[in-house]
Design a protein around this motif. Structure first.
Motif, PDB file in Angstrom:
ATOM      1  N   GLN A   1      67.583 -27.658  65.035  1.00  0.00           N
ATOM      2  CA  GLN A   1      67.442 -28.190  66.412  1.00  0.00           C
ATOM      3  C   GLN A   1      66.002 -28.471  66.780  1.00  0.00           C
ATOM      4  O   GLN A   1      65.174 -28.261  66.291  1.00  0.00           O
ATOM      5  CB  GLN A   1      67.926 -26.959  67.340  1.00  0.00           C
ATOM      6  N   SER A   2      65.933 -29.565  67.391  1.00  0.00           N
ATOM      7  CA  SER A   2      64.687 -30.372  67.891  1.00  0.00           C
ATOM      8  C   SER A   2      64.960 -30.754  69.281  1.00  0.00           C
ATOM      9  O   SER A   2      65.681 -31.914  69.480  1.00  0.00           O
ATOM     10  CB  SER A   2      64.159 -31.042  66.998  1.00  0.00           C
TER      11      SER A   2
ATOM     12  N   LEU B   1      68.288 -22.761  49.720  1.00  0.00           N
ATOM     13  CA  LEU B   1      68.340 -22.675  51.414  1.00  0.00           C
ATOM     14  C   LEU B   1      68.783 -21.353  51.823  1.00  0.00           C
ATOM     15  O   LEU B   1      68.907 -20.943  53.103  1.00  0.00           O
ATOM     16  CB  LEU B   1      69.074 -23.713  52.061  1.00  0.00           C
ATOM     17  N   LYS B   2      68.997 -20.493  51.021  1.00  0.00           N
ATOM     18  CA  LYS B   2      69.451 -19.134  51.332  1.00  0.00           C
ATOM     19  C   LYS B   2      68.751 -18.398  52.383  1.00  0.00           C
ATOM     20  O   LYS B   2      69.457 -17.874  53.296  1.00  0.00           O
ATOM     21  CB  LYS B   2      70.135 -18.054  50.005  1.00  0.00           C
ATOM     22  N   ALA B   3      67.646 -18.337  52.096  1.00  0.00           N
ATOM     23  CA  ALA B   3      66.708 -17.331  52.815  1.00  0.00           C
ATOM     24  C   ALA B   3      66.358 -17.999  54.067  1.00  0.00           C
ATOM     25  O   ALA B   3      66.463 -17.299  55.134  1.00  0.00           O
ATOM     26  CB  ALA B   3      65.253 -16.994  52.229  1.00  0.00           C
TER      27      ALA B   3
ATOM     28  N   PRO C   1      65.810 -21.520  60.799  1.00  0.00           N
ATOM     29  CA  PRO C   1      65.717 -21.860  59.282  1.00  0.00           C
ATOM     30  C   PRO C   1      64.752 -23.112  58.995  1.00  0.00           C
ATOM     31  O   PRO C   1      63.948 -22.740  57.960  1.00  0.00           O
ATOM     32  CB  PRO C   1      67.278 -22.582  59.060  1.00  0.00           C
ATOM     33  N   TYR C   2      64.404 -23.733  59.910  1.00  0.00           N
ATOM     34  CA  TYR C   2      63.243 -24.662  59.688  1.00  0.00           C
ATOM     35  C   TYR C   2      62.103 -23.989  59.647  1.00  0.00           C
ATOM     36  O   TYR C   2      61.117 -24.495  58.634  1.00  0.00           O
ATOM     37  CB  TYR C   2      63.319 -26.036  60.832  1.00  0.00           C
ATOM     38  N   LEU C   3      61.516 -23.385  60.403  1.00  0.00           N
ATOM     39  CA  LEU C   3      60.384 -22.797  60.275  1.00  0.00           C
ATOM     40  C   LEU C   3      60.118 -21.742  59.157  1.00  0.00           C
ATOM     41  O   LEU C   3      59.218 -21.785  58.472  1.00  0.00           O
ATOM     42  CB  LEU C   3      60.280 -21.688  61.623  1.00  0.00           C
TER      43      LEU C   3
ATOM     44  N   LEU D   1      61.816 -22.503  56.353  1.00  0.00           N
ATOM     45  CA  LEU D   1      61.626 -23.312  55.290  1.00  0.00           C
ATOM     46  C   LEU D   1      60.274 -23.901  54.918  1.00  0.00           C
ATOM     47  O   LEU D   1      59.682 -23.944  54.045  1.00  0.00           O
ATOM     48  CB  LEU D   1      62.595 -24.271  55.357  1.00  0.00           C
ATOM     49  N   ILE D   2      59.913 -24.350  56.251  1.00  0.00           N
ATOM     50  CA  ILE D   2      58.355 -25.030  55.975  1.00  0.00           C
ATOM     51  C   ILE D   2      57.556 -24.138  55.373  1.00  0.00           C
ATOM     52  O   ILE D   2      56.309 -24.734  55.315  1.00  0.00           O
ATOM     53  CB  ILE D   2      58.063 -25.768  57.227  1.00  0.00           C
ATOM     54  N   ASN D   3      57.404 -22.761  55.987  1.00  0.00           N
ATOM     55  CA  ASN D   3      56.310 -21.710  55.524  1.00  0.00           C
ATOM     56  C   ASN D   3      56.797 -21.171  54.283  1.00  0.00           C
ATOM     57  O   ASN D   3      56.196 -20.122  53.788  1.00  0.00           O
ATOM     58  CB  ASN D   3      56.397 -20.906  56.846  1.00  0.00           C
ATOM     59  N   ASP D   4      57.671 -21.673  53.530  1.00  0.00           N
ATOM     60  CA  ASP D   4      58.068 -20.999  52.195  1.00  0.00           C
ATOM     61  C   ASP D   4      57.184 -21.508  51.048  1.00  0.00           C
ATOM     62  O   ASP D   4      57.356 -22.568  50.977  1.00  0.00           O
ATOM     63  CB  ASP D   4      59.594 -21.381  51.651  1.00  0.00           C
ATOM     64  N   PRO D   5      56.460 -20.658  50.373  1.00  0.00           N
ATOM     65  CA  PRO D   5      55.504 -21.101  49.498  1.00  0.00           C
ATOM     66  C   PRO D   5      56.155 -21.884  48.303  1.00  0.00           C
ATOM     67  O   PRO D   5      55.700 -22.773  47.669  1.00  0.00           O
ATOM     68  CB  PRO D   5      54.619 -20.064  49.106  1.00  0.00           C
ATOM     69  N   VAL D   6      57.334 -21.327  47.925  1.00  0.00           N
ATOM     70  CA  VAL D   6      58.161 -22.140  47.021  1.00  0.00           C
ATOM     71  C   VAL D   6      58.358 -23.532  47.176  1.00  0.00           C
ATOM     72  O   VAL D   6      58.037 -24.496  46.393  1.00  0.00           O
ATOM     73  CB  VAL D   6      59.621 -21.366  46.743  1.00  0.00           C
TER      74      VAL D   6
END
Length: 159
Positions: free
Chosen positions: A46-47, A64-66, A73-75, A77-82
């Motif tokens: 959502q934006s 995308l599981k986590a 989910p976006y926040l 995802l963008i903070n995931d070091p992987v």
């Protein structure tokens, strides 16, 4: 604990996370580095109250599981070091625009592309059907050079 059950559970969790992975064909070039795009994964974010489909194009499927297990989910995802360790194109598709925010592994630069600045983008699907698209840079001066096609289901929270 039974080691066979642990291995089986791990394999099933991995398979479930990758079950949403679709396919991509083409290339992505950022700052002189070219990767072959083979995988596409997508989710809805959502934006400003508007749903946006986020398609991640990369060499291997992005798990995308986590991210899908959270309220944002976006926040996540963008903070995931992987994700930082993977060269990828994040394609944002809404009813009004299609744009790319790409990342080169090991580089903190944001590489951007949009229809307004030379991205030829055709995207269809969503709303229960796979999202499909064709992306092509039309200006050799764009920081994102892409020539790719993709097709993937949109992952759902908790899936």
């Amino acid at each position: 604990m039974n080691p066979v059950r642990v291995v089986l559970a791990t394999l099933l969790a991995t398979w479930a996370a990758l079950a949403h992975a679709g396919e991509a064909r083409g290339t992505l070039t950022l700052a002189g580095t070219t990767v072959e795009l083979k995988a596409a994964t997508a989710l809805t974010i959502q934006s400003g109250g508007e749903p946006i489909t986020l398609v991640l194009l990369s060499e291997k499927p992005i798990d995308l599981k986590a991210a899908l297990a959270t309220d944002d989910p976006y926040l996540t995802l963008i903070n995931d070091p992987v994700l930082d360790g993977v060269t990828h194109a994040a394609v944002f598709v809404s009813s009004k625009r299609t744009s790319i925010n790409a990342h080169k592994a090991g580089d903190s630069t944001q590489y951007l592309a949009s229809r307004k600045f030379g991205l030829d983008a055709t995207v269809s699907g969503g709303d229960g059907t796979p999202v499909k698209g064709r992306l092509r840079s039309t200006d050799k001066e764009m920081s994102v050079q892409i020539d790719a096609e993709f097709s993937t289901d949109i992952a759902k929270p908790g899936a």
